[in-house]
Design a protein around this motif. Structure first.
Motif, PDB file in Angstrom:
ATOM      1  N   LEU A  47      31.917  10.434   2.998  1.00 43.02           N
ATOM      2  CA  LEU A  47      31.561  11.666   3.687  1.00 43.02           C
ATOM      3  C   LEU A  47      30.858  11.266   4.983  1.00 43.02           C
ATOM      4  N   SER A  48      31.348  11.765   6.111  1.00 45.06           N
ATOM      5  CA  SER A  48      30.722  11.399   7.381  1.00 45.06           C
ATOM      6  C   SER A  48      30.485  12.624   8.252  1.00 45.06           C
ATOM      7  N   TYR A  49      29.477  12.498   9.089  1.00 47.62           N
ATOM      8  CA  TYR A  49      29.138  13.544  10.056  1.00 47.62           C
ATOM      9  C   TYR A  49      28.818  12.863  11.384  1.00 47.62           C
ATOM     10  N   MET A  50      29.338  13.421  12.461  1.00 47.78           N
ATOM     11  CA  MET A  50      29.072  12.889  13.794  1.00 47.78           C
ATOM     12  C   MET A  50      28.652  14.032  14.709  1.00 47.78           C
ATOM     13  N   LEU A  51      27.578  13.798  15.466  1.00 44.89           N
ATOM     14  CA  LEU A  51      27.077  14.758  16.446  1.00 44.89           C
ATOM     15  C   LEU A  51      27.079  14.075  17.799  1.00 44.89           C
ATOM     16  N   SER A  52      27.673  14.714  18.775  1.00 44.96           N
ATOM     17  CA  SER A  52      27.676  14.195  20.140  1.00 44.96           C
ATOM     18  C   SER A  52      27.241  15.333  21.054  1.00 44.96           C
ATOM     19  N   MET A  53      26.152  15.111  21.767  1.00 46.17           N
ATOM     20  CA  MET A  53      25.649  16.135  22.678  1.00 46.17           C
ATOM     21  C   MET A  53      26.510  16.147  23.946  1.00 46.17           C
ATOM     22  N   LEU A  54      26.820  17.329  24.452  1.00 46.58           N
ATOM     23  CA  LEU A  54      27.704  17.455  25.597  1.00 46.58           C
ATOM     24  C   LEU A  54      26.959  17.383  26.934  1.00 46.58           C
ATOM     25  N   LYS A  55      25.696  17.825  26.948  1.00 43.28           N
ATOM     26  CA  LYS A  55      24.967  17.865  28.215  1.00 43.28           C
ATOM     27  C   LYS A  55      23.964  16.729  28.366  1.00 43.28           C
ATOM     28  N   ASN A  56      23.760  15.939  27.333  1.00 41.83           N
ATOM     29  CA  ASN A  56      22.957  14.734  27.480  1.00 41.83           C
ATOM     30  C   ASN A  56      23.642  13.614  26.701  1.00 41.83           C
ATOM     31  N   PRO A  57      23.329  12.380  26.998  1.00 39.68           N
ATOM     32  CA  PRO A  57      24.105  11.255  26.446  1.00 39.68           C
ATOM     33  C   PRO A  57      23.636  10.763  25.081  1.00 39.68           C
ATOM     34  N   PHE A  58      23.283  11.669  24.171  1.00 39.30           N
ATOM     35  CA  PHE A  58      22.801  11.307  22.835  1.00 39.30           C
ATOM     36  C   PHE A  58      23.906  11.539  21.803  1.00 39.30           C
ATOM     37  N   SER A  59      23.993  10.639  20.827  1.00 37.14           N
ATOM     38  CA  SER A  59      24.927  10.826  19.712  1.00 37.14           C
ATOM     39  C   SER A  59      24.256  10.366  18.416  1.00 37.14           C
ATOM     40  N   PHE A  60      24.737  10.907  17.315  1.00 41.54           N
ATOM     41  CA  PHE A  60      24.207  10.586  15.988  1.00 41.54           C
ATOM     42  C   PHE A  60      25.369  10.625  15.008  1.00 41.54           C
ATOM     43  N   SER A  61      25.351   9.707  14.048  1.00 43.42           N
ATOM     44  CA  SER A  61      26.349   9.771  12.979  1.00 43.42           C
ATOM     45  C   SER A  61      25.728   9.285  11.678  1.00 43.42           C
ATOM     46  N   THR A  62      26.252   9.793  10.598  1.00 44.93           N
ATOM     47  CA  THR A  62      25.817   9.363   9.276  1.00 44.93           C
ATOM     48  C   THR A  62      27.042   9.271   8.369  1.00 44.93           C
ATOM     49  N   MET A  63      26.940   8.389   7.380  1.00 45.23           N
ATOM     50  CA  MET A  63      28.056   8.208   6.456  1.00 45.23           C
ATOM     51  C   MET A  63      27.504   7.901   5.061  1.00 45.23           C
ATOM     52  N   LEU A  64      28.017   8.607   4.081  1.00 42.50           N
ATOM     53  CA  LEU A  64      27.743   8.339   2.675  1.00 42.50           C
ATOM     54  C   LEU A  64      29.013   7.775   2.061  1.00 42.50           C
ATOM     55  N   SER A  65      28.872   6.725   1.249  1.00 38.94           N
ATOM     56  CA  SER A  65      30.055   6.091   0.673  1.00 38.94           C
ATOM     57  C   SER A  65      29.821   5.779  -0.795  1.00 38.94           C
ATOM     58  N   TYR A  66      30.877   5.957  -1.591  1.00 37.26           N
ATOM     59  CA  TYR A  66      30.877   5.639  -3.015  1.00 37.26           C
ATOM     60  C   TYR A  66      32.171   4.882  -3.294  1.00 37.26           C
ATOM     61  N   PHE A  67      32.038   3.656  -3.798  1.00 42.08           N
ATOM     62  CA  PHE A  67      33.206   2.816  -4.069  1.00 42.08           C
ATOM     63  C   PHE A  67      33.097   2.294  -5.500  1.00 42.08           C
ATOM     64  N   ASP A  68      34.094   2.578  -6.325  1.00 37.43           N
ATOM     65  CA  ASP A  68      34.117   2.157  -7.729  1.00 37.43           C
ATOM     66  C   ASP A  68      35.401   1.367  -7.965  1.00 37.43           C
ATOM     67  N   ASN A  69      35.254   0.072  -8.256  1.00 36.27           N
ATOM     68  CA  ASN A  69      36.406  -0.804  -8.449  1.00 36.27           C
ATOM     69  C   ASN A  69      36.360  -1.405  -9.853  1.00 36.27           C
ATOM     70  N   ASN A  70      37.410  -1.182 -10.620  1.00 40.99           N
ATOM     71  CA  ASN A  70      37.532  -1.753 -11.957  1.00 40.99           C
ATOM     72  C   ASN A  70      38.743  -2.665 -11.979  1.00 40.99           C
ATOM     73  N   ALA A  71      38.486  -3.918 -12.333  1.00 43.14           N
ATOM     74  CA  ALA A  71      39.553  -4.916 -12.371  1.00 43.14           C
ATOM     75  C   ALA A  71      39.520  -5.629 -13.708  1.00 43.14           C
ATOM     76  N   SER A  72      40.524  -6.428 -13.967  1.00 39.67           N
ATOM     77  CA  SER A  72      40.603  -7.165 -15.229  1.00 39.67           C
ATOM     78  C   SER A  72      39.389  -8.058 -15.439  1.00 39.67           C
ATOM     79  N   TYR A  73      38.827  -8.570 -14.367  1.00 40.68           N
ATOM     80  CA  TYR A  73      37.722  -9.519 -14.461  1.00 40.68           C
ATOM     81  C   TYR A  73      36.344  -8.862 -14.374  1.00 40.68           C
ATOM     82  N   GLY A  74      36.260  -7.525 -14.208  1.00 40.75           N
ATOM     83  CA  GLY A  74      34.972  -6.847 -14.162  1.00 40.75           C
ATOM     84  C   GLY A  74      35.004  -5.627 -13.262  1.00 40.75           C
ATOM     85  N   SER A  75      33.827  -5.017 -13.090  1.00 40.04           N
ATOM     86  CA  SER A  75      33.741  -3.810 -12.269  1.00 40.04           C
ATOM     87  C   SER A  75      32.654  -3.962 -11.211  1.00 40.04           C
ATOM     88  N   LEU A  76      32.845  -3.237 -10.124  1.00 41.88           N
ATOM     89  CA  LEU A  76      31.898  -3.222  -9.020  1.00 41.88           C
ATOM     90  C   LEU A  76      31.728  -1.783  -8.573  1.00 41.88           C
TER      91      LEU A  76
END
Length: 165
Positions: A47-76
């Motif tokens: 999930l990501s959000y990006m903010l870019s101001m149009l009248k001044n040179p400021f920007s902000f972004s955030t990202m939430l991530s969830y990764f679930d990997n299950n394999a024969s040798y284990g899980s992460l």
């Protein structure tokens, strides 16, 4: 398969972008050295959000991530949060960024580790097509239960000259 809907909203002061991404990967691979057939299943949500101001040179972004990997040798399982801020100076000739990333990792549902990464960067326009860039990061990782008391710190510096054709 994956799906990635996005919504962009522009007001008189800012540009806002919201993106949600989900992907699922299921495959088997054959290890040519050991002869083993490994099953692998991975689910990823971002999930990501990006903010870019149009009248001044400021920007902000955030990202939430969830990764679930299950394999024969284990899980992460990895959960992370990233925050970035940007600002442009000198009539937008100098672009600067700063950010932080926090992550929590679990291996085989029992052990966990944590990671903090601090990022910064600058890019300066020498001409309309030629740029000088400097990026740094400090990565601090603690293994947790997998290797009690062990951690490492990695410092990274990259310089580059960029030419746009």
């Amino acid at each position: 398969w994956s799906i990635s809907p996005s919504y962009t909203y522009t007001s008189s002061k800012s540009l806002n972008n919201f993106t949600l991404m989900y992907s699922q990967n299921t495959f088997k691979d054959f290890n040519v050295l050991s002869g083993a057939l490994n099953a692998n299943e991975a689910d990823n949500i971002v999930l990501s959000y990006m903010l870019s101001m149009l009248k001044n040179p400021f920007s902000f972004s955030t990202m939430l991530s969830y990764f679930d990997n299950n394999a024969s040798y284990g899980s992460l399982l990895t959960k992370s949060l990233r925050l970035n801020f940007g600002y442009k100076f000198f009539k937008k000739k100098l672009s600067t960024t700063a950010g932080i990333m926090l992550a929590h990792n679990e291996i085989n549902s029992a052990s966990s580790g944590s990671q903090v990464m601090i990022l910064s960067g600058a890019k300066y326009a020498l001409t309309q097509k030629l740029f000088f860039s400097l990026n740094t990061s400090i990565n601090m990782f603690h293994y947790g239960e997998t290797r009690p008391g062990l951690s490492y710190r990695e410092n990274f510096l990259r310089t580059s000259i960029i030419y746009k054709f």
